[in-house]
Design an enzyme around this catalytic site. Structure first.
Site, PDB file in Angstrom:
ATOM      1  N   GLY A  11      -3.464   4.403   0.105  1.00 52.58           N
ATOM      2  CA  GLY A  11      -3.071   4.007  -1.254  1.00 52.58           C
ATOM      3  C   GLY A  11      -3.925   2.843  -1.724  1.00 52.58           C
ATOM      4  O   GLY A  11      -4.257   1.965  -0.939  1.00 52.58           O
ATOM      5  N   ARG A  72      -6.930  10.584   0.767  1.00 53.80           N
ATOM      6  CA  ARG A  72      -6.322  10.867   2.067  1.00 53.80           C
ATOM      7  C   ARG A  72      -7.127  12.026   2.645  1.00 53.80           C
ATOM      8  O   ARG A  72      -7.573  12.909   1.920  1.00 53.80           O
ATOM      9  CB  ARG A  72      -4.848  11.177   1.903  1.00 53.80           C
ATOM     10  CG  ARG A  72      -4.103   9.961   1.325  1.00 53.80           C
ATOM     11  CD  ARG A  72      -2.631   9.903   1.636  1.00 53.80           C
ATOM     12  NE  ARG A  72      -2.164   8.533   1.696  1.00 53.80           N
ATOM     13  CZ  ARG A  72      -1.684   7.840   0.656  1.00 53.80           C
ATOM     14  NH1 ARG A  72      -1.609   8.380  -0.536  1.00 53.80           N
ATOM     15  NH2 ARG A  72      -1.275   6.593   0.810  1.00 53.80           N
ATOM     16  N   GLY A 102      -4.210   0.730   4.830  1.00 51.43           N
ATOM     17  CA  GLY A 102      -2.946   0.413   5.493  1.00 51.43           C
ATOM     18  C   GLY A 102      -2.943   0.893   6.936  1.00 51.43           C
ATOM     19  O   GLY A 102      -3.996   1.237   7.485  1.00 51.43           O
ATOM     20  N   ASP A 103      -1.757   0.946   7.544  1.00 48.81           N
ATOM     21  CA  ASP A 103      -1.716   1.262   8.978  1.00 48.81           C
ATOM     22  C   ASP A 103      -2.179   2.687   9.284  1.00 48.81           C
ATOM     23  O   ASP A 103      -2.717   2.939  10.360  1.00 48.81           O
ATOM     24  CB  ASP A 103      -0.334   0.967   9.569  1.00 48.81           C
ATOM     25  CG  ASP A 103       0.756   1.805   8.942  1.00 48.81           C
ATOM     26  OD1 ASP A 103       0.606   2.211   7.778  1.00 48.81           O
ATOM     27  OD2 ASP A 103       1.771   2.065   9.619  1.00 48.81           O
ATOM     28  N   SER A 105      -4.686   4.229   7.799  1.00 49.41           N
ATOM     29  CA  SER A 105      -6.149   4.093   7.864  1.00 49.41           C
ATOM     30  C   SER A 105      -6.578   3.393   9.151  1.00 49.41           C
ATOM     31  O   SER A 105      -7.647   3.687   9.688  1.00 49.41           O
ATOM     32  CB  SER A 105      -6.648   3.283   6.666  1.00 49.41           C
ATOM     33  OG  SER A 105      -6.207   3.888   5.469  1.00 49.41           O
ATOM     34  N   THR A 125      -2.595  -3.082   1.043  1.00 49.53           N
ATOM     35  CA  THR A 125      -1.478  -2.243   0.590  1.00 49.53           C
ATOM     36  C   THR A 125      -0.474  -3.129  -0.138  1.00 49.53           C
ATOM     37  O   THR A 125      -0.272  -4.275   0.260  1.00 49.53           O
ATOM     38  CB  THR A 125      -0.759  -1.513   1.756  1.00 49.53           C
ATOM     39  OG1 THR A 125       0.556  -1.139   1.338  1.00 49.53           O
ATOM     40  CG2 THR A 125      -0.614  -2.367   2.991  1.00 49.53           C
ATOM     41  N   ILE A 126       0.145  -2.580  -1.182  1.00 54.25           N
ATOM     42  CA  ILE A 126       1.129  -3.394  -1.915  1.00 54.25           C
ATOM     43  C   ILE A 126       2.440  -3.512  -1.133  1.00 54.25           C
ATOM     44  O   ILE A 126       3.311  -4.282  -1.500  1.00 54.25           O
ATOM     45  CB  ILE A 126       1.442  -2.815  -3.323  1.00 54.25           C
ATOM     46  CG1 ILE A 126       2.115  -1.436  -3.221  1.00 54.25           C
ATOM     47  CG2 ILE A 126       0.201  -2.775  -4.189  1.00 54.25           C
ATOM     48  CD1 ILE A 126       2.827  -1.031  -4.511  1.00 54.25           C
ATOM     49  N   ASP A 127       2.567  -2.741  -0.046  1.00 59.47           N
ATOM     50  CA  ASP A 127       3.849  -2.711   0.678  1.00 59.47           C
ATOM     51  C   ASP A 127       4.046  -3.893   1.632  1.00 59.47           C
ATOM     52  O   ASP A 127       5.177  -4.173   2.040  1.00 59.47           O
ATOM     53  CB  ASP A 127       3.973  -1.406   1.477  1.00 59.47           C
ATOM     54  CG  ASP A 127       3.777  -0.178   0.593  1.00 59.47           C
ATOM     55  OD1 ASP A 127       4.196  -0.239  -0.574  1.00 59.47           O
ATOM     56  OD2 ASP A 127       3.191   0.815   1.062  1.00 59.47           O
ATOM     57  N   ASP A 129       3.578  -3.985   4.652  1.00 56.72           N
ATOM     58  CA  ASP A 129       4.255  -3.524   5.869  1.00 56.72           C
ATOM     59  C   ASP A 129       3.314  -3.447   7.076  1.00 56.72           C
ATOM     60  O   ASP A 129       3.441  -2.556   7.914  1.00 56.72           O
ATOM     61  CB  ASP A 129       4.898  -2.139   5.606  1.00 56.72           C
ATOM     62  CG  ASP A 129       3.865  -1.106   5.135  1.00 56.72           C
ATOM     63  OD1 ASP A 129       2.731  -1.497   4.791  1.00 56.72           O
ATOM     64  OD2 ASP A 129       4.201   0.089   5.111  1.00 56.72           O
ATOM     65  N   ARG A 171       7.409   1.799   0.255  1.00 56.25           N
ATOM     66  CA  ARG A 171       7.527   2.822   1.314  1.00 56.25           C
ATOM     67  C   ARG A 171       8.775   2.553   2.160  1.00 56.25           C
ATOM     68  O   ARG A 171       9.849   2.403   1.598  1.00 56.25           O
ATOM     69  CB  ARG A 171       6.257   2.871   2.172  1.00 56.25           C
ATOM     70  CG  ARG A 171       5.109   3.517   1.429  1.00 56.25           C
ATOM     71  CD  ARG A 171       4.130   4.157   2.372  1.00 56.25           C
ATOM     72  NE  ARG A 171       3.496   3.170   3.244  1.00 56.25           N
ATOM     73  CZ  ARG A 171       2.434   3.417   3.977  1.00 56.25           C
ATOM     74  NH1 ARG A 171       1.876   4.618   3.955  1.00 56.25           N
ATOM     75  NH2 ARG A 171       1.901   2.490   4.736  1.00 56.25           N
ATOM     76  N   ALA A 186      17.766 -11.822  -9.022  1.00 57.89           N
ATOM     77  CA  ALA A 186      18.630 -10.630  -9.076  1.00 57.89           C
ATOM     78  C   ALA A 186      19.891 -10.884  -8.246  1.00 57.89           C
ATOM     79  O   ALA A 186      19.884 -11.691  -7.314  1.00 57.89           O
ATOM     80  CB  ALA A 186      17.876  -9.423  -8.532  1.00 57.89           C
ATOM     81  N   GLU A 187      20.954 -10.175  -8.591  1.00 56.64           N
ATOM     82  CA  GLU A 187      22.215 -10.397  -7.892  1.00 56.64           C
ATOM     83  C   GLU A 187      22.207  -9.767  -6.494  1.00 56.64           C
ATOM     84  O   GLU A 187      22.755 -10.318  -5.558  1.00 56.64           O
ATOM     85  CB  GLU A 187      23.389  -9.841  -8.710  1.00 56.64           C
ATOM     86  CG  GLU A 187      23.860 -10.763  -9.821  1.00 56.64           C
ATOM     87  CD  GLU A 187      22.826 -10.984 -10.920  1.00 56.64           C
ATOM     88  OE1 GLU A 187      22.006 -10.082 -11.176  1.00 56.64           O
ATOM     89  OE2 GLU A 187      22.829 -12.079 -11.512  1.00 56.64           O
TER      90      GLU A 187
HETATM   91  P1  ADP Z   1      -2.455   4.003   4.526  1.00 57.51           P
HETATM   92  O1  ADP Z   1      -3.769   3.620   5.141  1.00 57.51           O
HETATM   93  O2  ADP Z   1      -2.277   3.391   3.178  1.00 57.51           O
HETATM   94  O3  ADP Z   1      -1.310   3.783   5.478  1.00 57.51           O
HETATM   95  P2  ADP Z   1      -2.346   6.913   5.003  1.00 57.51           P
HETATM   96  O4  ADP Z   1      -1.228   6.829   5.993  1.00 57.51           O
HETATM   97  O5  ADP Z   1      -2.293   7.985   3.992  1.00 57.51           O
HETATM   98  O6  ADP Z   1      -2.544   5.569   4.177  1.00 57.51           O
HETATM   99  O7  ADP Z   1      -3.713   7.075   5.836  1.00 57.51           O
HETATM  100  C1  ADP Z   1      -4.951   7.183   5.174  1.00 57.51           C
HETATM  101  C2  ADP Z   1      -5.873   8.113   5.943  1.00 57.51           C
HETATM  102  O8  ADP Z   1      -6.087   7.602   7.262  1.00 57.51           O
HETATM  103  C3  ADP Z   1      -5.336   9.533   6.176  1.00 57.51           C
HETATM  104  O9  ADP Z   1      -5.524  10.380   5.080  1.00 57.51           O
HETATM  105  C4  ADP Z   1      -6.149   9.967   7.377  1.00 57.51           C
HETATM  106  O10 ADP Z   1      -7.432  10.410   6.993  1.00 57.51           O
HETATM  107  C5  ADP Z   1      -6.293   8.668   8.175  1.00 57.51           C
HETATM  108  N1  ADP Z   1      -5.269   8.663   9.242  1.00 57.51           N
HETATM  109  C6  ADP Z   1      -3.963   8.381   9.129  1.00 57.51           C
HETATM  110  N2  ADP Z   1      -3.314   8.535  10.304  1.00 57.51           N
HETATM  111  C7  ADP Z   1      -4.256   8.960  11.199  1.00 57.51           C
HETATM  112  C8  ADP Z   1      -4.245   9.313  12.582  1.00 57.51           C
HETATM  113  N3  ADP Z   1      -3.127   9.264  13.309  1.00 57.51           N
HETATM  114  N4  ADP Z   1      -5.415   9.678  13.140  1.00 57.51           N
HETATM  115  C9  ADP Z   1      -6.556   9.729  12.423  1.00 57.51           C
HETATM  116  N5  ADP Z   1      -6.639   9.404  11.134  1.00 57.51           N
HETATM  117  C10 ADP Z   1      -5.517   9.040  10.512  1.00 57.51           C
END
Ligand code: ADP
Length: 318
Positions: A11, A72, A102-103, A105, A125-127, A129, A171, A186-187
């Site tokens: 994202g 992705r 993010g995680d 990637s 990432t804006i999350d 997390d 997320r 906020a409450e």
């Molecule tokens: P984010 O990086 O924001 O968490 P995604 O979870 O969609 O976003 O991951 C982005 C890209 O990273 C995926 O489309 C994929 O190409 C790669 N990726 C994610 N998980 C794996 C994995 N377990 N092994 C290899 N590549 C991965």
């Protein structure tokens, strides 16, 4: 190392452009070349490269989104896809890679590292997390964007004595919801990390009605349920008629705040310099205001917790 590459993946988040600019300019400062990879891991497999110089990253510091685009990639999850990506990089003389994402990637980044391609991650990432950093790039901007929207709703909620449920992104994490809730006064905040009892929430709503609060704002993290689901539950359990607002993708756009611009600049420079001195398989973090490196694996093996202090403020102040 003479030539490195940078890509954005997963994202998008405000500040990614500032990170790209920092990677490119730090490379040039160190007499290295930097290549941009379009569309994340998809472009890495297809060898979709653009050469970047000082001028090509001019004027992007405050632009939202990412000039390198993001995508992705299912192909990258296969060994064959990753093998092609590495072969293409070697062909182009690329000796190291910076991945902003993010995680998910970072899973991919770790695999590249294990296949012998020096790789460093920057959390974007804006999350928020991602363990191993206090803040991710884009989080602060998203909090401020959501806050602005919530403050507008507050005006109308207050004029009509209304109960509003505002669904924010995040997320499976409640970082965004919690910071928005504290900042907006906020409450209530409803986050995935804490159990929710609709019965208790209705009791609290009755209590705040008795002290004649002119309006009530509930900030709901998307990872718990949808705002419409919550509206039905409040209706069924307590007879409340809540108005619903889903902020959605507006939270991912816009110019980065000064905090995110500076964070992204620091992380981009630090990641590049770390890569150039031989670090790999690690991500950059901002921990207690200092740049750090930690194993990429931490981002998915370790859970990052909400601040107990901020949760306490929700109890005490609202
Ligand atoms: P984010 O990086 O924001 O968490 P995604 O979870 O969609 O976003 O991951 C982005 C890209 O990273 C995926 O489309 C994929 O190409 C790669 N990726 C994610 N998980 C794996 C994995 N377990 N092994 C290899 N590549 C991965």
């Amino acid at each position: 190392m003479k030539r490195i590459a940078v890509l954005t993946s997963g994202g998008d988040s405000p500040g990614m452009n500032a990170a790209i600019r920092a990677v490119v300019r730090t490379s040039i400062f160190n007499d290295k070349e930097c290549i941009g990879v379009m569309r994340g891991y998809e472009g890495l497999i297809d060898g979709e490269y653009v050469s970047l110089n000082r001028a090509s990253v001019g004027g992007i510091l405050h632009r939202g989104g990412t000039i390198l685009k993001t995508a992705r990639s299912e192909r990258f999850k296969t060994e064959e896809g990753r093998g092609t990506a590495i072969a293409k990089m070697r062909e182009a003389g690329i000796e190291g890679l910076v991945v902003v994402g993010g995680d998910g990637s970072f899973h991919g980044a770790k695999l590249l590292h294990e296949m012998g391609m020096p790789t460093i991650g920057i959390p974007g990432t804006i999350d928020n997390d991602v363990a191993g950093t206090d803040e991710t790039i884009g989080f602060d901007t998203a909090v401020n964007t959501a806050l602005e929207a919530v403050m507008r709703l507050r005006d109308t909620a207050s004029s009509h004595d209304r109960l509003f449920i505002v669904e924010v992104m995040g997320r499976n994490a409640g970082f965004l919801a919690l910071e928005v809730a504290v900042a907006a006064g906020a409450e209530y905040v409803v986050v995935p990390e804490l159990p929710l009892s609709i019965g208790n929430l209705c009791q609290k709503l009755r209590a705040s009605h008795e002290i004649r609060k002119s309006h009530t704002l509930i900030i709901l993290a998307e990872g718990v349920m949808t705002a419409n689901e919550m509206k039905s539950k409040l209706q069924d359990t307590g007879g409340y008629d809540a108005r619903v607002t889903v902020l959605g993708y507006i939270q991912r756009g816009g110019s980065p705040t000064s905090f995110d611009t500076i964070l992204a600049s620091r992380m981009g420079a630090y990641a590049t310099e770390s890569l150039l001195i031989g670090k790999s398989g690690v991500m950059v973090g901002n921990v207690n205001h200092r740049m750090t490196l930690s194993d990429l694996e931490r981002s998915w093996t370790e859970q990052k917790f909400l601040s107990p202090e901020l949760l306490g403020l929700m109890e005490k102040l609202n």
